[in-house]
Design a protein around this motif. Structure first.
Motif, PDB file in Angstrom:
ATOM      1  N   THR A 276       1.042  -1.709  -0.182  1.00 34.67           N
ATOM      2  CA  THR A 276       0.156  -0.017   0.173  1.00 34.67           C
ATOM      3  C   THR A 276       0.950   1.099   0.193  1.00 34.67           C
ATOM      4  O   THR A 276      -0.067   2.431  -0.194  1.00 34.67           O
ATOM      5  CB  THR A 276      -0.881   0.127   1.106  1.00 34.67           C
ATOM      6  OG1 THR A 276      -0.004  -0.021   1.835  1.00 34.67           O
ATOM      7  CG2 THR A 276      -1.954  -1.130   1.902  1.00 34.67           C
TER       8      THR A 276
ATOM      9  N   GLU B 179       0.622   3.875  -3.375  1.00 38.93           N
ATOM     10  CA  GLU B 179      -1.033   4.696  -3.569  1.00 38.93           C
ATOM     11  C   GLU B 179      -0.367   5.410  -2.087  1.00 38.93           C
ATOM     12  O   GLU B 179      -0.865   6.519  -2.687  1.00 38.93           O
ATOM     13  CB  GLU B 179      -2.207   3.334  -3.375  1.00 38.93           C
ATOM     14  CG  GLU B 179      -2.956   3.864  -2.907  1.00 38.93           C
ATOM     15  CD  GLU B 179      -4.325   2.680  -3.272  1.00 38.93           C
ATOM     16  OE1 GLU B 179      -5.276   3.644  -2.780  1.00 38.93           O
ATOM     17  OE2 GLU B 179      -4.434   1.567  -3.086  1.00 38.93           O
TER      18      GLU B 179
ATOM     19  N   ARG C  39       1.429   8.229  -3.274  1.00 35.14           N
ATOM     20  CA  ARG C  39       0.634   9.209  -4.342  1.00 35.14           C
ATOM     21  C   ARG C  39      -0.232   9.988  -3.431  1.00 35.14           C
ATOM     22  O   ARG C  39      -0.493  11.386  -3.580  1.00 35.14           O
ATOM     23  CB  ARG C  39       0.089   8.019  -5.746  1.00 35.14           C
ATOM     24  CG  ARG C  39       1.755   7.659  -6.540  1.00 35.14           C
ATOM     25  CD  ARG C  39       0.687   7.877  -8.017  1.00 35.14           C
ATOM     26  NE  ARG C  39      -0.121   5.794  -7.247  1.00 35.14           N
ATOM     27  CZ  ARG C  39       0.419   4.720  -7.429  1.00 35.14           C
ATOM     28  NH1 ARG C  39       2.006   4.022  -7.611  1.00 35.14           N
ATOM     29  NH2 ARG C  39      -0.159   4.195  -6.965  1.00 35.14           N
ATOM     30  N   ARG C  40      -1.318   9.459  -2.761  1.00 31.20           N
ATOM     31  CA  ARG C  40      -2.376  10.240  -2.214  1.00 31.20           C
ATOM     32  C   ARG C  40      -1.998  11.694  -1.093  1.00 31.20           C
ATOM     33  O   ARG C  40      -2.251  12.002  -1.873  1.00 31.20           O
ATOM     34  CB  ARG C  40      -2.935   9.618  -1.954  1.00 31.20           C
ATOM     35  CG  ARG C  40      -3.784   9.471  -0.581  1.00 31.20           C
ATOM     36  CD  ARG C  40      -5.300   8.821  -0.050  1.00 31.20           C
ATOM     37  NE  ARG C  40      -4.119   8.152   1.090  1.00 31.20           N
ATOM     38  CZ  ARG C  40      -4.208   8.399   1.789  1.00 31.20           C
ATOM     39  NH1 ARG C  40      -4.054   9.364   2.917  1.00 31.20           N
ATOM     40  NH2 ARG C  40      -3.351   7.112   3.016  1.00 31.20           N
TER      41      ARG C  40
END
Length: 426
Positions: A398, A401, A404-405
């Motif tokens: 994770t 991801e 990037r968030r």
């Protein structure tokens, strides 16, 4: 020429030499006329853009024309120009450059001019020439010029050497101060002041060593112990032993520098005191405890005896004391993840930073869900960024991801830190 060049910059002189040779050699400008050199100097009618102000017709060249000749692509012209450089201190930096010339006749003549000029050079001339000699000493055949400079400084009057102590060129300042120390031109108090305040680490170190060696504790210990940098304070603390003032090392048990703390413990032991007992006494009363006492205790204490004290101090009301306690746990390689993990929620960034360092070696054993939850928008930025880094060290799928968030998060501080860690434009 001083109005065109920054004469105290070594780079300005070496760049000037390179630019003139390139411009004339590649035909970007016509070769300047040098009638004062005789037939070897004849050429076109125009010269170097920024320096040529008029046609040279005088028997003795001005500094600008002489500088152009000293930088000419032709070795014949460079060698001939050196005959006019004697007694012209304004161009001595270019003579220094010529002392590493590829052409042996040019090089030999330049060294002869240098050897003749440096022994009588004044402070202004040295201020312009020394940086060049020290810059080019790494070149093939550059060591001889630097040796001539050092020889000059070893015999120069104090009024010639002293202005170089404030020179903006670091290598020049270092050499001048080192030579002055070797010549014992400084009083012990001055050495201590330099060690405490000079912006250059190498100078501070040399001055601190010389100040301690002067064996004048009444004059030197005050500035050394009050210095802003750890190595200088460490030198002062170590000197307390020679002065027989062992007890004065006790406050430095809690210094922000680990080196200073270690020196303080050594000095106290030499005086018969037990640093561990002093640390334990300090940590026994949280209200009066110095903030860094827990870390010092961990550095020299016993795990079985002192670990409960450190855990208790992770709840201290002062943030620096809490971070010191966590740093102490890390120094003892504590791997109690169940108790460490909640410390990631501390409101103080320093405590969270130390907790993340303590958890990093065990990141692959941390619960992924708990780390992921701490990257959520309801958490403080300092908690989210540390949790993200632990998620990376955890090897979690994770991580990418989540990173990037957070790289697009509304919080500017968090967004900047994450984007910088990812190598993205901030």
């Amino acid at each position: 020429m001083a109005r065109v060049l920054d004469v105290t910059s070594a780079t300005a002189w070496t760049d000037l030499d390179e630019q003139i040779r390139r411009a004339v050699g590649w035909g970007a400008v016509e070769r300047p006329e040098h009638p004062w050199l005789g037939p070897v100097g004849t050429g076109g009618s125009s010269g170097w853009r920024a320096l040529l102000g008029r046609t040279a017709t005088a028997t003795t060249p001005d500094e600008t024309r002489l500088a152009l000749a000293l930088c000419d692509p032709s070795g014949v012209i460079r060698e001939a120009a050196l005959a006019h450089a004697a007694g012209r201190p304004a161009v001595l930096p270019l003579v220094a450059v010529r002392a590493t010339d590829w052409a042996a006749p040019v090089r030999d003549r330049a060294r002869a001019v240098l050897a003749d000029a440096l022994p009588s050079a004044d402070a202004a001339t040295l201020a312009a020439t020394a940086p060049v000699l020290l810059r080019i000493r790494g070149r093939l055949r550059g060591a001889e010029g630097a040796a001539l400079l050092e020889e000059r400084l070893r015999t120069a009057p104090a009024e010639v050497l002293t202005p170089l102590f404030l020179h903006r060129d670091r290598a020049t300042r270092r050499l001048a101060l080192r030579v002055a120390m070797e010549r014992a031109l400084f009083e012990p108090r001055e050495l201590a002041r330099i060690a405490a305040a000079d912006p250059d680490q190498a100078v501070r170190s040399s001055a601190a060593t010389a100040a301690v060696a002067a064996d004048a504790p009444d004059e030197t210990l005050g500035p050394l112990l009050g210095a802003r940098t750890g190595p200088v304070r460490a030198a002062g603390v170590t000197a307390l032993r020679r002065a027989g003032r062992h007890a004065e090392a006790e406050p430095f048990l809690h210094d922000r520098s680990g080196t200073v703390r270690a020196c303080a413990r050594w000095v106290l032991r030499q005086g018969g005191a037990d640093p561990v007992a002093l640390y334990r006494a300090a940590c026994a009363d949280p209200q009066t405890m110095p903030d860094r006492a827990p870390l010092g205790l961990a550095e020299c204490g016993e795990r079985a005896v002192d670990l409960p004290v450190l855990w208790a101090l992770t709840g201290h009301p002062r943030p620096l004391a809490r971070s010191s306690a966590v740093a102490g746990l890390r120094a003892l390689d504590v791997a109690d993840l169940t108790r460490l993990l909640p410390l990631l929620d501390d409101p103080a960034p320093g405590v969270v930073r130390e907790t993340a360092k303590a958890l990093a070696p065990w990141a692959d054993r941390l619960p992924e869900r708990e780390l992921l939850d701490r990257t959520g928008p309801g958490r403080p930025p300092h908690v989210r960024i540390r949790a993200l880094r632990l998620l990376r060290d955890n090897g979690s799928w994770t991580y990418a991801e989540t990173a990037r968030r957070l790289a697009e998060d509304p919080d500017p501080v968090l967004r900047y830190q994450v984007r910088r860690s990812l190598g993205l434009r901030t």
